[in-house]
Design a protein around this motif. Structure first.
Motif, PDB file in Angstrom:
ATOM      1  N   VAL A   1       8.005  -4.496 -10.854  1.00  0.00           N
ATOM      2  CA  VAL A   1       9.040  -4.478 -10.488  1.00  0.00           C
ATOM      3  C   VAL A   1       9.301  -2.605 -10.560  1.00  0.00           C
ATOM      4  O   VAL A   1       8.840  -2.325 -11.531  1.00  0.00           O
ATOM      5  N   GLY A   2      10.393  -2.718 -10.155  1.00  0.00           N
ATOM      6  CA  GLY A   2      11.156  -1.489 -10.056  1.00  0.00           C
ATOM      7  C   GLY A   2      12.753  -1.440 -10.972  1.00  0.00           C
ATOM      8  O   GLY A   2      13.132  -2.145 -10.798  1.00  0.00           O
ATOM      9  N   TYR A   3      12.918  -0.545 -11.428  1.00  0.00           N
ATOM     10  CA  TYR A   3      14.583  -0.214 -11.084  1.00  0.00           C
ATOM     11  C   TYR A   3      15.219   0.189 -10.393  1.00  0.00           C
ATOM     12  O   TYR A   3      15.247   1.144  -9.532  1.00  0.00           O
ATOM     13  N   VAL A   4      16.257  -0.234  -9.602  1.00  0.00           N
ATOM     14  CA  VAL A   4      16.910   0.674  -8.839  1.00  0.00           C
ATOM     15  C   VAL A   4      17.912   1.019 -10.335  1.00  0.00           C
ATOM     16  O   VAL A   4      18.920   0.362 -10.860  1.00  0.00           O
ATOM     17  N   TYR A   5      19.104   2.572 -10.179  1.00  0.00           N
ATOM     18  CA  TYR A   5      20.135   3.003 -10.261  1.00  0.00           C
ATOM     19  C   TYR A   5      21.679   2.956  -9.897  1.00  0.00           C
ATOM     20  O   TYR A   5      20.647   4.011  -8.255  1.00  0.00           O
ATOM     21  N   SER A   6      21.901   3.044 -10.112  1.00  0.00           N
ATOM     22  CA  SER A   6      22.930   4.474  -9.248  1.00  0.00           C
ATOM     23  C   SER A   6      23.574   5.485  -9.890  1.00  0.00           C
ATOM     24  O   SER A   6      23.292   5.671 -10.824  1.00  0.00           O
ATOM     25  N   PRO A   7      23.429   6.256  -8.600  1.00  0.00           N
ATOM     26  CA  PRO A   7      23.118   7.794  -8.539  1.00  0.00           C
ATOM     27  C   PRO A   7      24.337   8.580  -9.940  1.00  0.00           C
ATOM     28  O   PRO A   7      24.543   9.456 -10.507  1.00  0.00           O
ATOM     29  N   SER A   8      25.334   7.401  -9.263  1.00  0.00           N
ATOM     30  CA  SER A   8      26.934   8.111  -9.988  1.00  0.00           C
ATOM     31  C   SER A   8      27.270   7.651 -11.739  1.00  0.00           C
ATOM     32  O   SER A   8      27.472   8.768 -11.679  1.00  0.00           O
ATOM     33  N   THR A   9      26.747   7.145 -12.118  1.00  0.00           N
ATOM     34  CA  THR A   9      26.556   6.268 -13.237  1.00  0.00           C
ATOM     35  C   THR A   9      25.796   7.051 -13.801  1.00  0.00           C
ATOM     36  O   THR A   9      25.821   6.761 -14.907  1.00  0.00           O
ATOM     37  N   GLY A  10      24.315   6.611 -13.235  1.00  0.00           N
ATOM     38  CA  GLY A  10      23.514   6.386 -13.956  1.00  0.00           C
ATOM     39  C   GLY A  10      22.765   5.418 -14.587  1.00  0.00           C
ATOM     40  O   GLY A  10      21.806   5.503 -15.555  1.00  0.00           O
ATOM     41  N   GLN A  11      23.683   4.537 -13.848  1.00  0.00           N
ATOM     42  CA  GLN A  11      22.717   3.261 -14.730  1.00  0.00           C
ATOM     43  C   GLN A  11      22.184   2.470 -14.256  1.00  0.00           C
ATOM     44  O   GLN A  11      22.406   2.845 -12.923  1.00  0.00           O
ATOM     45  N   LYS A  12      21.067   1.567 -14.575  1.00  0.00           N
ATOM     46  CA  LYS A  12      20.578   0.440 -13.825  1.00  0.00           C
ATOM     47  C   LYS A  12      21.084  -0.304 -13.080  1.00  0.00           C
ATOM     48  O   LYS A  12      22.064  -0.898 -14.019  1.00  0.00           O
ATOM     49  N   ILE A  13      20.815  -1.052 -12.314  1.00  0.00           N
ATOM     50  CA  ILE A  13      21.993  -2.112 -11.613  1.00  0.00           C
ATOM     51  C   ILE A  13      20.652  -3.162 -11.357  1.00  0.00           C
ATOM     52  O   ILE A  13      21.385  -4.442 -10.818  1.00  0.00           O
ATOM     53  N   ALA A  14      19.510  -2.962 -11.051  1.00  0.00           N
ATOM     54  CA  ALA A  14      18.780  -3.839 -10.321  1.00  0.00           C
ATOM     55  C   ALA A  14      17.466  -4.151 -10.754  1.00  0.00           C
ATOM     56  O   ALA A  14      17.176  -2.267 -10.569  1.00  0.00           O
ATOM     57  N   THR A  15      16.600  -4.843 -10.156  1.00  0.00           N
ATOM     58  CA  THR A  15      15.221  -4.631 -10.878  1.00  0.00           C
ATOM     59  C   THR A  15      15.039  -5.123  -9.001  1.00  0.00           C
ATOM     60  O   THR A  15      15.447  -5.975  -7.707  1.00  0.00           O
ATOM     61  N   VAL A  16      13.965  -4.688  -8.168  1.00  0.00           N
ATOM     62  CA  VAL A  16      13.224  -4.769  -7.461  1.00  0.00           C
ATOM     63  C   VAL A  16      11.719  -5.149  -7.326  1.00  0.00           C
ATOM     64  O   VAL A  16      11.237  -4.869  -8.158  1.00  0.00           O
ATOM     65  N   PRO A  17      11.896  -6.841  -6.739  1.00  0.00           N
ATOM     66  CA  PRO A  17      10.354  -6.670  -6.324  1.00  0.00           C
ATOM     67  C   PRO A  17       9.219  -5.451  -5.850  1.00  0.00           C
ATOM     68  O   PRO A  17       9.488  -5.247  -4.506  1.00  0.00           O
ATOM     69  N   PHE A  18       7.405  -5.406  -6.619  1.00  0.00           N
ATOM     70  CA  PHE A  18       6.814  -5.316  -5.738  1.00  0.00           C
ATOM     71  C   PHE A  18       5.632  -5.941  -4.612  1.00  0.00           C
ATOM     72  O   PHE A  18       4.928  -6.488  -5.464  1.00  0.00           O
ATOM     73  N   ALA A  19       5.911  -5.574  -3.668  1.00  0.00           N
ATOM     74  CA  ALA A  19       4.780  -6.744  -3.523  1.00  0.00           C
ATOM     75  C   ALA A  19       3.497  -6.557  -3.217  1.00  0.00           C
ATOM     76  O   ALA A  19       2.987  -5.362  -3.346  1.00  0.00           O
ATOM     77  N   SER A  20       2.254  -7.223  -3.536  1.00  0.00           N
ATOM     78  CA  SER A  20       0.921  -7.772  -3.899  1.00  0.00           C
ATOM     79  C   SER A  20       0.474  -7.113  -2.263  1.00  0.00           C
ATOM     80  O   SER A  20       0.975  -7.681  -1.443  1.00  0.00           O
ATOM     81  N   ALA A  21      -0.958  -7.042  -2.385  1.00  0.00           N
ATOM     82  CA  ALA A  21      -1.509  -7.030  -0.802  1.00  0.00           C
ATOM     83  C   ALA A  21      -1.083  -8.459  -0.364  1.00  0.00           C
ATOM     84  O   ALA A  21      -1.295  -8.577   0.863  1.00  0.00           O
ATOM     85  N   GLU A  22      -1.160  -9.309  -1.122  1.00  0.00           N
ATOM     86  CA  GLU A  22      -1.535 -11.120  -0.912  1.00  0.00           C
ATOM     87  C   GLU A  22      -0.261 -11.337  -0.475  1.00  0.00           C
ATOM     88  O   GLU A  22      -0.372 -11.989   0.628  1.00  0.00           O
ATOM     89  N   GLU A  23       0.823 -10.576  -1.123  1.00  0.00           N
ATOM     90  CA  GLU A  23       2.083 -11.057  -0.164  1.00  0.00           C
ATOM     91  C   GLU A  23       2.147 -10.357   1.276  1.00  0.00           C
ATOM     92  O   GLU A  23       2.836 -10.557   1.942  1.00  0.00           O
ATOM     93  N   VAL A  24       2.024  -9.031   1.246  1.00  0.00           N
ATOM     94  CA  VAL A  24       1.977  -8.267   2.347  1.00  0.00           C
ATOM     95  C   VAL A  24       1.431  -8.984   3.994  1.00  0.00           C
ATOM     96  O   VAL A  24       1.704  -9.623   4.467  1.00  0.00           O
ATOM     97  N   ASP A  25      -0.027  -9.316   3.218  1.00  0.00           N
ATOM     98  CA  ASP A  25      -0.735 -10.472   3.752  1.00  0.00           C
ATOM     99  C   ASP A  25       0.204 -11.816   4.389  1.00  0.00           C
ATOM    100  O   ASP A  25       0.452 -12.170   5.836  1.00  0.00           O
ATOM    101  N   GLU A  26       0.392 -12.820   3.919  1.00  0.00           N
ATOM    102  CA  GLU A  26       1.424 -13.305   3.901  1.00  0.00           C
ATOM    103  C   GLU A  26       2.462 -13.800   4.860  1.00  0.00           C
ATOM    104  O   GLU A  26       2.605 -14.427   5.743  1.00  0.00           O
ATOM    105  N   THR A  27       2.940 -12.399   4.778  1.00  0.00           N
ATOM    106  CA  THR A  27       3.876 -11.649   5.761  1.00  0.00           C
ATOM    107  C   THR A  27       3.806 -10.923   6.863  1.00  0.00           C
ATOM    108  O   THR A  27       4.544 -11.957   8.186  1.00  0.00           O
ATOM    109  N   VAL A  28       2.700 -10.919   6.894  1.00  0.00           N
ATOM    110  CA  VAL A  28       1.631 -10.756   8.189  1.00  0.00           C
ATOM    111  C   VAL A  28       1.312 -11.780   9.119  1.00  0.00           C
ATOM    112  O   VAL A  28       2.548 -11.501  10.089  1.00  0.00           O
ATOM    113  N   GLN A  29       1.227 -12.906   8.307  1.00  0.00           N
ATOM    114  CA  GLN A  29       0.243 -13.344   9.287  1.00  0.00           C
ATOM    115  C   GLN A  29       2.109 -14.410   9.788  1.00  0.00           C
ATOM    116  O   GLN A  29       1.891 -15.087  11.301  1.00  0.00           O
TER     117      GLN A  29
END
Ligand code: NAD
Length: 502
Positions: A25-53
Motif C-alpha cells: 500500500v501507499g499513503y495519501v497525504y493532505s498537503p494542506s495539513t501534512g497529515q496522512k489521510i488514506a492508504t491506497v492499494p498497489f496492484a500486482s502484475a496478477e491483479e493487472v492481468d485480471e483487470t485487463v482480461q
C-alpha cells in the motif's frame, strides 16, 4: 495526541470497488495539513492481468454498441461532473492541496474534453469514394484499439484523466487508468460518476499503484495503447518500454516555460499575467511560466520592480482558505527539492528578490512554500536548465528577441511559451521561429482549448501526434480501408495477373 482513522481506498475494476489483494500500500497525504489521510492499494502484475482480461471482455461488447448510444452515457457523465463540481473540487483540494477555486477551473477544463468526445459520431465518420475502378467503392472506418491505459500525474487529478480517457471510451475502447498514487481519490470519484452515468462494467477501470503496477500495464500483451502524462524522466521510460513491447505510446513530460517580455509590452498587464501563470496552483502546472525573460536592461528593471511589489504579497494557504492565492506543494519531498533548487541557484550566483522559503502560514505541518523570485539567473545554472515544480520562479534578462528565441530553442524542454508585446511583426517572428509546441501571444498560459490539440516538443513529449484535441481520437483508433465490389452475375469470369490499377 489525536488518532486519525485513515480511509482505506480500493481499486475500481469491472464496475466494482475492489480491495487490494496484497499487503502493498501507499499513503495519501493532505498537503494542506501534512497529515496522512488514506492508504491506497498497489496492484500486482496478477491483479493487472485480471483487470485487463475483464476489460477485454467488456470492450468487445462496448465496441458493438452504436456510437450514438455510447455518447448518451457521456451526456449523462458530463451532467454529473457539473452537478458534482463542488464536491469534486473539495476532494481535489484535500488530496492535491490546490485551492477550491483552482480545482473548479481544472474541472471546467476537464469537461471540455467530454464536450469534444461527445462529438465522437462526427469524428468517427470515415471517407468514401465511389467507383475507384471497375465498379469498386472504397471506404475507410476508424475502429477502437481494444484495452488501453492511461497513467496520470498528481497535479491535475481530474483534468488530465478526463482529457486522456474520455475520447478513448467514446470511440469504443476499454480504459484502465493508473492515477498518481498521491491523488487516487478523484479517479475513484470519477468511477462512481461513470457508473451512475450507465457505462457498462469493465469499460472503465482504475488500478492504483506505483511504478511496478505501471510496468505490469505497459508490458501486458493485451494493452494496445499507453497514454502517459508526468515528468520527463518517467515519460522516456514509458515511451521506450512501451514501444519495445509494440504498443502505441504517447508520453507527455515536463516543461520549462518562458514568458518573453518585449520593451513595448503593456507592463502592468504583463506583470499580472506573469503572477497568475507563474505562481497559480503553487506553480505545479506543466504549463506554468517558470522564467520571465525581459528583453533589454530597462525592460528588466521596470518589470522586476513592479513584479517584486506584487509577489511579496502573495500568500499560500489551505485548499479551503479563500484568501490564499495558492495551496501547498504536493509533498514534504517536493518541498525539500524546491528549497534545494533555490539554495543551489544562490550558490551559483542568483539573487533572491522575494524569499518565500519560510511563509507565514497557520498550519506549520502543511507542505507550504511562499512565492520566491530569483533574479540574475543565467542559462548555465541548474535552476534554469531543470524543471522546478514549485513556486520558485526566475528572471533571465536578454538583449534582443533573437537572443530570447535562441535560448528557448536551445532549451531541452518545449512545452509552452508566451510573448508579451504590442508589435504584430515581433509576435509573428516569435510564433514562426520558436521551437515549442504551445505558444501564446499576450496570453499567460497558452494551454489550448479542449477542441485544439495539446502537446509540447522536444523533451516535453515522446511519441507521434498531440493529444486532448482531435488527435486523441486518432491516437485511440485504427483506420481500416475497405475496397468493395458486388458482382453482376452476367459478368464473365476472368483471371488477371496484372497489378490492380484504376
Ligand atoms: P511522475 O512522473 O512522478 O508520475 C507520473 C505517473 O507515473 C504516476 O502515475 C506515477 O505513479 C508513475 N511513475 C512514477 N515513476 C515511475 C517509474 N519509474 N516508472 C513507471 N511509472 C512511474 O510525475 P508527477 O510528479 O506525478 O507529475 C508532475 C510532472 O508531470 C511534472 O514534471 C509536470 O510538468 C508533468 N506534467 C506534464 C503534463 C503535460 O501535459 N506535458 C501535464 C501535467 C503534468
Amino acid at each position: 495526541m489525536t488518532t486519525v482513522t485513515l480511509d482505506r481506498l480500493t481499486h475500481y475494476i469491472n464496475g466494482k470497488k475492489v480491495e487490494g489483494k496484497n499487503d502493498l500500500v501507499g499513503y495519501v497525504y493532505s498537503p494542506s495539513t501534512g497529515q496522512k489521510i488514506a492508504t491506497v492499494p498497489f496492484a500486482s502484475a496478477e491483479e493487472v492481468d485480471e483487470t485487463v482480461q475483464l476489460a477485454k471482455e467488456a470492450q468487445a461488447k462496448w465496441a458493438k454498441v452504436s456510437v450514438g448510444k455510447r455518447i448518451q452515457v457521456l451526456f449523462k457523465f458530463r451532467q454529473l461532473l457539473v452537478e458534482n463540481t463542488e464536491k469534486l473540487a473539495i476532494q481535489i483540494g484535500k488530496e492535491n492541496g490546490k485551492t477550491i477555486s483552482d480545482a473548479k477551473g481544472e474541472i471546467a477544463r476537464g469537461i471540455e474534453s467530454v464536450d469534444l468526445a461527445i462529438g465522437a459520431p462526427d469524428i468517427l465518420k470515415g471517407e468514401h469514394s465511389v467507383n475507384v475502378g471497375g465498379e469498386i467503392n472504397a471506404y475507410s472506418m476508424k475502429q477502437p484499439l481494444g484495452v488501453v491505459t492511461c497513467i496520470s500525474p498528481f497535479n491535475f487529478p481530474i483534468m488530465v484523466p478526463l482529457a486522456m480517457s474520455t475520447m478513448a471510451v467514446a470511440v469504443g475502447n476499454a480504459m484502465i487508468l493508473k492515477p498518481s498514487e498521491k491523488v487516487p481519490y478523484s479517479a475513484l470519484f470519477m468511477s462512481e460518476l461513470w457508473e451512475e452515468a450507465g457505462l457498462p462494467a469493465g469499460v472503465w477501470n482504475v488500478v492504483n499503484g506505483d511504478k511496478d503496477t505501471v510496468n505490469a500495464l505497459i508490458t501486458h500483451k493485451d494493452i494496445e495503447a499507453i497514454s502517459f502524462v508526468g515528468s520527463t524522466n518517467v515519460a522516456k521510460i514509458i515511451y521506450e518500454t512501451g514501444t519495445k513491447h509494440h504498443k502505441r505510446v504517447n508520453a507527455f513530460g515536463g516543461g520549462k516555460n518562458h514568458m518573453v517580455i518585449l520593451p513595448d509590452a503593456d507592463m502592468d498587464k504583463t506583470v499580472d499575467s506573469f503572477i497568475g501563470a507563474a505562481y497559480g496552483s503553487a506553480s505545479q502546472r506543466c504549463m506554468a511560466i517558470s522564467v520571465a525573460m525581459p528583453v533589454g536592461q530597462k525592460t528588466a528593471e521596470v518589470f522586476t520592480q513592479k513584479l517584486k511589489e506584487k509577489v511579496k504579497d502573495l500568500k499560500p494557504g489551505a485548499y479551503d482558505d479563500e484568501t490564499a492565492n495558492f495551496g501547498a506543494v504536493i509533498s514534504a519531498e517536493a518541498k525539500q527539492s524546491i528549497l534545494h533548487a533555490i539554495d543551489e541557484a544562490v550558490e551559483e550566483g542568483a539573487n533572491i528578490v522575494v524569499d518565500g522559503r519560510n511563509p507565514d502560514v497557520e498550519n506549520k505541518e502543511g507542505f507550504y512554500l511562499g512565492a520566491t523570485l530569483l533574479d540574475n539567473v543565467t542559462p548555465n545554472m541548474k535552476v534554469y536548465k531543470e524543471e522546478v515544480f514549485g513556486p520558485a520562479r526566475q528572471i533571465v534578462t536578454v538583449d534582443s528577441i533573437g537572443e530570447a528565441i535562441q535560448l528557448i530553442n536551445d532549451h531541452p524542454y518545449g512545452n509552452g511559451v508566451t510573448v508579451f508585446t504590442n508589435s504584430g511583426r515581433d509576435a509573428r517572428k516569435f510564433t514562426q521561429e520558436i521551437e515549442v509546441g504551445m505558444v501564446g501571444v499576450n496570453v499567460p498560459v497558452p494551454i489550448p482549448v479542449g477542441y485544439h490539440n495539446f502537446g509540447g516538443w522536444k523533451d516535453s513529449r515522446f511519441g507521434e501526434g498531440q493529444m486532448f484535441g482531435p488527435d486523441t481520437a486518432r491516437f485511440f483508433t485504427k483506420t481500416k480501408t475497405v475496397s468493395e465490389r458486388w458482382f453482376d452475375q452476367s459478368e464473365t469470369d476472368e483471371t488477371n495477373f496484372d497489378f490492380p490499377s484504376s
